[in-house]
Motif scaffolding. Structure first.
Motif, mmCIF file in Angstrom:
data_model
loop_
_atom_site.group_PDB
_atom_site.id
_atom_site.type_symbol
_atom_site.label_atom_id
_atom_site.label_comp_id
_atom_site.label_asym_id
_atom_site.label_seq_id
_atom_site.Cartn_x
_atom_site.Cartn_y
_atom_site.Cartn_z
ATOM 1 N N ALA A 1 -0.172 12.943 2.981
ATOM 2 C CA ALA A 1 -1.075 13.708 3.840
ATOM 3 C C ALA A 1 -2.523 13.338 3.567
ATOM 4 O O ALA A 1 -2.843 12.686 2.556
ATOM 5 N N THR A 2 -3.405 13.757 4.469
ATOM 6 C CA THR A 2 -4.850 13.649 4.278
ATOM 7 C C THR A 2 -5.378 15.070 4.137
ATOM 8 O O THR A 2 -5.533 15.787 5.130
ATOM 9 N N ILE B 1 1.361 15.133 -8.052
ATOM 10 C CA ILE B 1 0.466 14.910 -6.924
ATOM 11 C C ILE B 1 -0.528 13.815 -7.281
ATOM 12 O O ILE B 1 -1.126 13.839 -8.357
ATOM 13 N N TRP B 2 -0.683 12.857 -6.367
ATOM 14 C CA TRP B 2 -1.681 11.799 -6.526
ATOM 15 C C TRP B 2 -2.673 11.909 -5.365
ATOM 16 O O TRP B 2 -2.290 12.171 -4.226
ATOM 17 N N PHE B 3 -3.942 11.676 -5.648
ATOM 18 C CA PHE B 3 -4.967 11.635 -4.602
ATOM 19 C C PHE B 3 -5.951 10.534 -4.952
ATOM 20 O O PHE B 3 -6.577 10.568 -6.008
ATOM 21 N N GLN C 1 -3.224 11.751 -0.051
ATOM 22 C CA GLN C 1 -2.530 12.535 -1.066
ATOM 23 C C GLN C 1 -1.024 12.341 -0.934
ATOM 24 O O GLN C 1 -0.461 12.417 0.156
ATOM 25 N N TRP C 2 -0.372 12.082 -2.073
ATOM 26 C CA TRP C 2 1.084 11.978 -2.149
ATOM 27 C C TRP C 2 1.596 13.127 -3.012
ATOM 28 O O TRP C 2 1.111 13.329 -4.142
ATOM 29 N N ILE D 1 7.903 10.997 3.456
ATOM 30 C CA ILE D 1 7.639 11.652 4.740
ATOM 31 C C ILE D 1 6.138 11.634 5.003
ATOM 32 O O ILE D 1 5.363 12.236 4.267
ATOM 33 N N ASP D 2 5.722 10.915 6.038
ATOM 34 C CA ASP D 2 4.300 10.776 6.350
ATOM 35 C C ASP D 2 3.875 11.906 7.290
ATOM 36 O O ASP D 2 4.319 11.984 8.435
#
Length: 205
Positions: free
Chosen positions: A100-101, A80-82, A87-88, A202-203
């Motif tokens: 996502a946000t 997970i990256w933020f 966030q991915w 996937i956004d």
């Protein structure tokens, strides 16, 4: 009112004042410990640590890198990256990335140290001492976000060793170890598609 009743009233008043003062000082002490914990964690260049997460059907080990509000979490199944806004979440099994946000409570569920940005507003807290640690109990005064958490902090270093978070389905416990200061680049907290050329993005924003 006789002398016995007067003495009894004086003693009761003294006890009430003493009890109130103790609660007041104890609340201030909890705030001071949280302030010192936030200062200990907020290394501008970054920090790293390892963790174990348990709760419900979850039982995971991993590592986390943090710089200000940015973080990267790595476990055997997920990365997970933020970057402070986006966030991915890369799921290794599916070779898939969800974008996502996240909300503040969602960030706290992933980044155990995010409470240092939350406790000053919307929470009340009490504190007890256990061995060489402080255990701070935070409860929300608002209707949204995380309702309750416990933070266990080393009395000497003010580094958290455990954080327990209550969710709708129960409690998650995060044990933290190997806390280190580090020098981290901002790019470490963003998903790089070149490193995962076959991943489906996937956004969800």
């Amino acid at each position: 009112m006789n002398n016995h009743e007067i003495k009894r009233m004086i003693v009761l008043t003294a006890l009430l004042v003493s009890h109130y003062s103790l609660l007041l000082c104890f609340g201030q002490s909890a705030k001071q410990v949280l302030d010192k914990t936030a200062a200990a964690i907020q290394n501008k260049a970054g920090i790293t640590c390892d963790f174990t997460l348990k709760g419900g059907q979850m039982n995971d080990n991993g590592s986390i890198s943090i710089k200000d509000r940015k973080f990267q979490v790595t476990t055997p199944d997920v990365i997970i990256w933020f970057d402070g806004k986006t966030q991915w979440t890369y799921m290794k099994k599916n070779d898939e990335v969800n974008v996502a946000t996240p909300s503040e409570s969602e960030i706290q569920a992933i980044n155990p140290y995010n409470f240092i940005y939350m406790y000053k507003k919307g929470y009340k807290y009490t504190m007890t001492k256990k061995g060489g640690s402080y255990e701070i109990h935070l409860t929300s005064t608002a209707q949204k976000g995380l309702r309750e958490m416990y933070v266990t902090v080393n009395q000497k270093t003010y580094i958290p060793s455990q954080i327990r978070i209550r969710h709708k389905k129960g409690w998650n416990t995060i044990d933290i170890r190997n806390f280190k200061k580090a020098t981290l680049s901002d790019g470490q907290f963003r998903f790089n598609a070149k490193d995962f050329p076959s991943a489906e993005v996937i956004d969800l924003r």
